[in-house]
Design an enzyme around this catalytic site. Structure first.
Site, PDB file in Angstrom:
ATOM      1  CG  HIS A 137      15.325   9.664   3.594  1.00 17.83           C
ATOM      2  ND1 HIS A 137      16.490   9.029   3.302  1.00 17.83           N
ATOM      3  CD2 HIS A 137      15.255   8.519   3.418  1.00 17.83           C
ATOM      4  CE1 HIS A 137      17.089   8.309   3.069  1.00 17.83           C
ATOM      5  NE2 HIS A 137      16.159   7.126   3.205  1.00 17.83           N
ATOM      6  CG  ASN A 171      17.178   4.777   1.387  1.00 16.98           C
ATOM      7  OD1 ASN A 171      18.056   5.639   1.441  1.00 16.98           O
ATOM      8  ND2 ASN A 171      16.389   4.400   2.137  1.00 16.98           N
ATOM      9  CB  CYS A 217      17.579   7.038   5.797  1.00 17.49           C
ATOM     10  SG  CYS A 217      17.760   5.713   5.472  1.00 17.49           S
TER      11      CYS A 217
HETATM   12  O1  UT7 Z   1      15.724   5.043   4.688  1.00 19.40           O
HETATM   13  C1  UT7 Z   1      14.773   4.401   6.080  1.00 19.40           C
HETATM   14  C2  UT7 Z   1      13.451   3.910   5.395  1.00 19.40           C
HETATM   15  N1  UT7 Z   1      12.928   3.138   4.505  1.00 19.40           N
HETATM   16  C3  UT7 Z   1      11.513   2.617   3.610  1.00 19.40           C
HETATM   17  O2  UT7 Z   1      11.629   3.737   3.878  1.00 19.40           O
HETATM   18  C4  UT7 Z   1      11.555   1.876   2.642  1.00 19.40           C
HETATM   19  C5  UT7 Z   1       9.871   1.738   3.349  1.00 19.40           C
HETATM   20  N2  UT7 Z   1       9.067   0.292   3.212  1.00 19.40           N
HETATM   21  C6  UT7 Z   1       9.068   0.812   1.646  1.00 19.40           C
HETATM   22  O3  UT7 Z   1       9.516   1.239   0.933  1.00 19.40           O
HETATM   23  C7  UT7 Z   1       8.246  -0.609   1.113  1.00 19.40           C
HETATM   24  O4  UT7 Z   1       7.544  -1.387   2.945  1.00 19.40           O
HETATM   25  C8  UT7 Z   1       9.051  -1.139  -0.197  1.00 19.40           C
HETATM   26  C9  UT7 Z   1       9.176  -0.697  -1.464  1.00 19.40           C
HETATM   27  C10 UT7 Z   1       9.989  -2.307   0.845  1.00 19.40           C
HETATM   28  C11 UT7 Z   1       8.026  -2.561   0.084  1.00 19.40           C
HETATM   29  O5  UT7 Z   1       6.544  -2.503  -0.304  1.00 19.40           O
HETATM   30  P1  UT7 Z   1       5.467  -2.876  -0.524  1.00 19.40           P
HETATM   31  O6  UT7 Z   1       4.533  -1.977  -1.004  1.00 19.40           O
HETATM   32  O7  UT7 Z   1       5.394  -2.475   1.136  1.00 19.40           O
HETATM   33  O8  UT7 Z   1       5.551  -4.344  -0.382  1.00 19.40           O
HETATM   34  P2  UT7 Z   1       5.166  -5.903   0.992  1.00 19.40           P
HETATM   35  O9  UT7 Z   1       7.140  -5.733   1.688  1.00 19.40           O
HETATM   36  O10 UT7 Z   1       4.364  -5.505   0.692  1.00 19.40           O
HETATM   37  O11 UT7 Z   1       5.340  -6.714  -0.652  1.00 19.40           O
HETATM   38  C12 UT7 Z   1       4.388  -6.890  -1.370  1.00 19.40           C
HETATM   39  C13 UT7 Z   1       4.271  -8.381  -2.356  1.00 19.40           C
HETATM   40  C14 UT7 Z   1       5.265  -9.856  -1.350  1.00 19.40           C
HETATM   41  O12 UT7 Z   1       5.410 -10.543  -1.655  1.00 19.40           O
HETATM   42  P3  UT7 Z   1       3.662 -11.402  -1.498  1.00 19.40           P
HETATM   43  O13 UT7 Z   1       4.218 -11.582  -0.066  1.00 19.40           O
HETATM   44  O14 UT7 Z   1       2.553 -10.893  -1.201  1.00 19.40           O
HETATM   45  O15 UT7 Z   1       3.720 -12.730  -1.943  1.00 19.40           O
HETATM   46  C15 UT7 Z   1       7.348  -9.395  -0.645  1.00 19.40           C
HETATM   47  O16 UT7 Z   1       7.572 -11.009  -1.490  1.00 19.40           O
HETATM   48  O17 UT7 Z   1       6.203  -7.676  -2.760  1.00 19.40           O
HETATM   49  C16 UT7 Z   1       7.348  -8.780  -3.126  1.00 19.40           C
HETATM   50  N3  UT7 Z   1       8.418  -8.464  -2.791  1.00 19.40           N
HETATM   51  C17 UT7 Z   1       9.378  -8.440  -4.423  1.00 19.40           C
HETATM   52  N4  UT7 Z   1       8.690  -8.650  -5.442  1.00 19.40           N
HETATM   53  C18 UT7 Z   1       9.552  -8.073  -7.000  1.00 19.40           C
HETATM   54  C19 UT7 Z   1       9.559  -8.168  -2.573  1.00 19.40           C
HETATM   55  N5  UT7 Z   1      10.384  -7.146  -3.338  1.00 19.40           N
HETATM   56  C20 UT7 Z   1      10.081  -7.405  -4.444  1.00 19.40           C
HETATM   57  C21 UT7 Z   1      11.127  -7.097  -5.705  1.00 19.40           C
HETATM   58  N6  UT7 Z   1      10.368  -7.723  -6.597  1.00 19.40           N
HETATM   59  N7  UT7 Z   1      12.184  -6.762  -5.291  1.00 19.40           N
END
Ligand code: UT7
Length: 326
Positions: free
Chosen positions: A253, A283, A115
């Site tokens: 980005h 992204n 990225c």
């Molecule tokens: O370009 C390269 C750089 N990449 C990035 O900058 C991405 C950086 N990270 C992020 O943007 C965020 O961490 C995400 C958008 C990927 C995830 O958001 P988050 O607030 O960090 O969520 P999380 O990973 O802590 O997940 C929260 C919950 C989990 O469930 P539990 O374990 O709390 O029960 C996940 O299983 O959300 C669940 N989850 C989803 N639920 C519905 C993960 N993906 C999904 C989904 N729909 N698509």
């Protein structure tokens, strides 16, 4: 004595025709439009058609950038193409673009920094031209990132999209290198390989012999992104004796609206000085900055003389910034 500054004299972008909404994805995996919008700001993304390659996207964006610049493909000295999704393991996707543009001299090659790729590519092209290796360069970020996605993995497949953006850089002789002189003021690149397994693809030519799928520890990436991006924008401003009030546009980005907002807040920039396309493009990895840049140039937000700060963070981890007087 004259110095050299590389000016952006054209930009162009291309998005594949097919748009996939969050609701459509929710029919394939256990997710909802509300979750995706709340956690990322993404509403839709473009996905390349079957048979549509990264070089096709790159070429379409590159041709538009050349048209805006009034430069012919054969007059380019350099093509630097940032991609994580090359047409083939080799040769570089850039040489396909070179061939299609009728460029028969100079050099064309790919840069891989995921990225952060576009910032890396800009930095490489700028450095080469400032040391006399060419006068005109096409710098492209192009991705068919959808090809790396595991469409059963809701934690990654909702986040990415396909697209390409390009700029034409021209090395100009200038009397001084002050911050008010048009062109790239500075670029700043970083990586820290200790974190390579927080965001990676579980395949490769020398390991599995397959291309693999994207795997990500989203929370860790998020935490590092907020810290690293804040540091790299401070570094860019300090290197040029500038302060946040001098910035006209932040072109970040486009991974997550919350990360974009955190960087803008740190700089004290209001939302109307931030170019955000994440809602419509998701992204697109190396393509996201030039896609956003072109959107803001095309609709007249970015105008001659404006100070544009670009920043990115990606797998590796890699991160970096580029400060540009448009
Ligand atoms: O370009 C390269 C750089 N990449 C990035 O900058 C991405 C950086 N990270 C992020 O943007 C965020 O961490 C995400 C958008 C990927 C995830 O958001 P988050 O607030 O960090 O969520 P999380 O990973 O802590 O997940 C929260 C919950 C989990 O469930 P539990 O374990 O709390 O029960 C996940 O299983 O959300 C669940 N989850 C989803 N639920 C519905 C993960 N993906 C999904 C989904 N729909 N698509």
């Amino acid at each position: 004595m004259k110095a050299t500054r590389c000016q952006v004299i054209g930009c162009g972008s291309y998005l594949p025709e097919t748009v996939v909404t969050n609701d459509e994805l929710a029919q394939r995996v256990d997710t909802t439009d509300a979750w995706i919008v709340q956690r990322t700001g993404i509403r839709r993304r473009h996905i390349a058609a079957d048979g549509e390659r990264t070089s096709d996207l790159a070429l379409a964006a590159g041709r538009k950038a050349l048209a805006m610049a009034g430069v012919r493909g054969e007059d380019l000295d350099l093509i630097v193409l940032a991609t994580t999704t090359p047409d083939q393991t080799f040769p570089a996707t850039a040489v396909r673009v070179q061939s299609a543009l009728g460029m028969r001299h100079g050099a064309a090659f790919d840069v891989q920094a995921v990225c952060s790729g576009f910032v890396y590519a800009l930095s490489v092209a700028d450095a080469l031209m400032r040391t006399g290796q060419g006068k005109t360069a096409l710098v492209i970020g192009a991705e068919t990132f959808s090809r790396l996605l595991d469409w059963q993995d809701r934690s990654t497949c909702v986040l990415f999209g396909d697209g390409a953006g390009a700029v034409v850089l021209r090395a100009e002789a200038v009397d001084r290198l002050d911050a008010d002189v048009r062109g790239l003021l500075s670029t700043h690149l970083h990586s820290d390989g200790r974190w390579h397994d927080h965001l990676y693809v579980d395949g490769g030519a020398s390991s599995t012999g397959t291309i693999g799928h994207v795997r990500m520890n989203g929370r860790e990436v998020f935490k590092h992104a907020v810290v690293n991006l804040a540091a790299v924008v401070d570094e860019a401003l300090a290197a040029n004796g500038l302060s946040p009030e001098d910035i006209d546009w932040l072109v970040p980005h486009q991974a997550n609206r919350r990360i974009i907002d955190a960087t803008a807040k740190k700089l004290g920039l209001s939302a109307d000085r931030v170019v955000a396309t994440v809602e419509d493009h998701a992204n697109t990895s190396a393509a996201s900055i030039p896609l956003a840049l072109c959107a803001a140039v095309d609709d007249g937000r970015i105008r001659p003389g404006h100070l544009v700060l670009m920043e990115a963070m990606g797998g590796g981890f890699t991160w970096g910034s580029a400060l540009l007087r448009w």
